[in-house]
Every structure is written in structure tokens, then in C-alpha cells.
Design an enzyme around this catalytic site. Structure first.
Site, PDB file in Angstrom:
ATOM      1  N   GLU A  83       0.835  -1.212   0.000  1.00  0.00           N
ATOM      2  CA  GLU A  83       0.000   0.000   0.000  1.00  0.00           C
ATOM      3  C   GLU A  83       0.862   1.252   0.000  1.00  0.00           C
ATOM      4  O   GLU A  83       0.555   2.236  -0.679  1.00  0.00           O
ATOM      5  CB  GLU A  83      -0.933  -0.001   1.206  1.00  0.00           C
ATOM      6  CG  GLU A  83      -2.038  -1.057   1.139  1.00  0.00           C
ATOM      7  CD  GLU A  83      -3.098  -0.749   0.080  1.00  0.00           C
ATOM      8  OE1 GLU A  83      -3.126   0.389  -0.449  1.00  0.00           O
ATOM      9  OE2 GLU A  83      -3.891  -1.648  -0.225  1.00  0.00           O
ATOM     10  N   GLU A  87       0.811   4.036  -2.988  1.00  0.00           N
ATOM     11  CA  GLU A  87       0.305   5.379  -2.711  1.00  0.00           C
ATOM     12  C   GLU A  87       1.385   6.455  -2.710  1.00  0.00           C
ATOM     13  O   GLU A  87       1.096   7.619  -2.974  1.00  0.00           O
ATOM     14  CB  GLU A  87      -0.433   5.397  -1.357  1.00  0.00           C
ATOM     15  CG  GLU A  87      -1.698   4.557  -1.380  1.00  0.00           C
ATOM     16  CD  GLU A  87      -2.467   4.588  -0.066  1.00  0.00           C
ATOM     17  OE1 GLU A  87      -3.598   4.112  -0.058  1.00  0.00           O
ATOM     18  OE2 GLU A  87      -1.926   5.086   0.945  1.00  0.00           O
ATOM     19  N   SER A 103     -12.286  -1.184  15.343  1.00  0.00           N
ATOM     20  CA  SER A 103     -13.387  -0.487  14.670  1.00  0.00           C
ATOM     21  C   SER A 103     -12.958   0.784  13.953  1.00  0.00           C
ATOM     22  O   SER A 103     -13.544   1.842  14.138  1.00  0.00           O
ATOM     23  CB  SER A 103     -14.479  -0.118  15.685  1.00  0.00           C
ATOM     24  OG  SER A 103     -14.900  -1.264  16.347  1.00  0.00           O
ATOM     25  N   GLU A 131      -2.007  13.199  -3.471  1.00  0.00           N
ATOM     26  CA  GLU A 131      -0.873  14.019  -3.061  1.00  0.00           C
ATOM     27  C   GLU A 131      -0.184  13.309  -1.904  1.00  0.00           C
ATOM     28  O   GLU A 131      -0.832  12.614  -1.124  1.00  0.00           O
ATOM     29  CB  GLU A 131      -1.362  15.410  -2.621  1.00  0.00           C
ATOM     30  CG  GLU A 131      -0.312  16.492  -2.792  1.00  0.00           C
ATOM     31  CD  GLU A 131      -0.849  17.882  -2.422  1.00  0.00           C
ATOM     32  OE1 GLU A 131      -2.004  18.179  -2.796  1.00  0.00           O
ATOM     33  OE2 GLU A 131      -0.120  18.622  -1.758  1.00  0.00           O
TER      34      GLU A 131
END
Ligand SMILES: [Zn+2]
Length: 157
Positions: A83, A87, A103, A131
Site C-alpha cells: 500500500e 500510494e 473499529s 498528493e
């Protein structure tokens, strides 16, 4: 998270029973699997924190740790590194678990943060981040989730 309404075995309706559902026809129990979110806490040499701006809902336009979901059968550290690379363009070595947040918003059942160190790559936004940047605590951008705020807080930067 989507909840099945009919038994995959016999097609009868499912009825809630505590934390699972039971088929009203064949009486089989059905358990929902948790959806696991993972994120990385990465600092640069100046001690600033790596954050990404979310290009998609939920929390579009707000900033979070590089993070995402663990795929089935995927190592959680490998998922966190994947990830981060998708990203931010940065290759990271993923280290110790920092915290576990129950949660978490953004559809994860819970969210794990890992310490991570940059070992390569080049900083550029990708995938669902539009960004990326390093920020110091006194100049943080608007943060996306309660878990992001908690993680930034707990990172002690
Ligand atoms: Zn059934």
C-alpha cells in the site's frame, strides 16, 4: 460491511444470532470475517511524518497514513509495504507493530500500524492518493480518520 441475507447452501433466510447469523432453513451458522486495515508510520530524517491525501471517498481530500486492506492470504507487513509503494512511490521495510485500533472507519474492522523505514523508491502520489508529503506535528494537514489522529498522536511526533 455487506451482510448476506440468504444462506449460500440452501437459500433460506439468515437470522441474526449474537455476532453471527444462522440459517432459518438448514440451521448452518455463518460468521463474518473481519476486514483488516494496515498502515505505516514513516518519518524522514527531519522527523516529519509521511501522509497521503485521499483521492477517493471516504474522507476524500483529507490526509491519512499510507494504508489499505490486507488481501486474503496476504502477509500483513507485505500488505502495508504494498500500500505504501502504491500510494507514495516509496519502498519501505516494515518493522514492529505500533498499535492496534479497533473499529477503524473507512470500512476496516480493525487497523494495525507498523513502524517502517524508507529503503528506496521516489516520492510521488499514486493509486488512491492524489498528493503525498512529509509533515511535522505543528503543521499537520486536515486528517481523515479518528484512527489517523490516534496513530499520529501515538507516534509521538
Ligand atoms: Zn441454509
Amino acid at each position: 460491511m455487506e451482510i448476506a441475507r440468504h444462506c449460500p447452501s440452501c437459500g433460506a433466510a439468515l437470522a441474526p444470532e449474537g455476532r453471527f447469523q444462522r440459517c432459518t432453513g438448514c440451521r448452518r451458522p455463518y460468521f463474518r470475517d473481519p476486514k483488516v486495515g494496515v498502515g505505516v508510520v514513516v518519518r524522514n530524517d527531519a522527523g516529519q511524518l509521511l501522509l497521503v491525501r485521499r483521492g477517493n471517498e471516504p474522507a476524500r481530500g483529507l490526509w491519512s497514513l499510507p494504508a489499505g486492506f490486507v488481501d486474503a492470504d496476504e502477509d500483513p507487513r507485505a500488505a502495508a509495504a504494498r500500500e505504501c509503494l502504491e500510494e507514495t512511490g516509496l519502498l519501505v521495510e516494515v518493522g514492529a507493530v505500533l498499535e492496534v485500533y479497533p473499529s477503524a472507519e473507512g470500512a476496516a474492522s480493525f487497523f494495525l500500524t507498523f513502524a517502517a523505514t524508507v529503503v528506496g523508491g521516489e516520492l510521488r502520489a499514486g493509486d488512491d492518493a492524489d498528493e503525498v508529503g512529509f509533515f511535522s506535528t505543528d503543521h499537520l494537514p486536515p486528517l481523515a480518520f479518528e484512527s489517523t489522529r490516534a496513530a499520529v498522536n501515538d507516534a509521538g511526533i
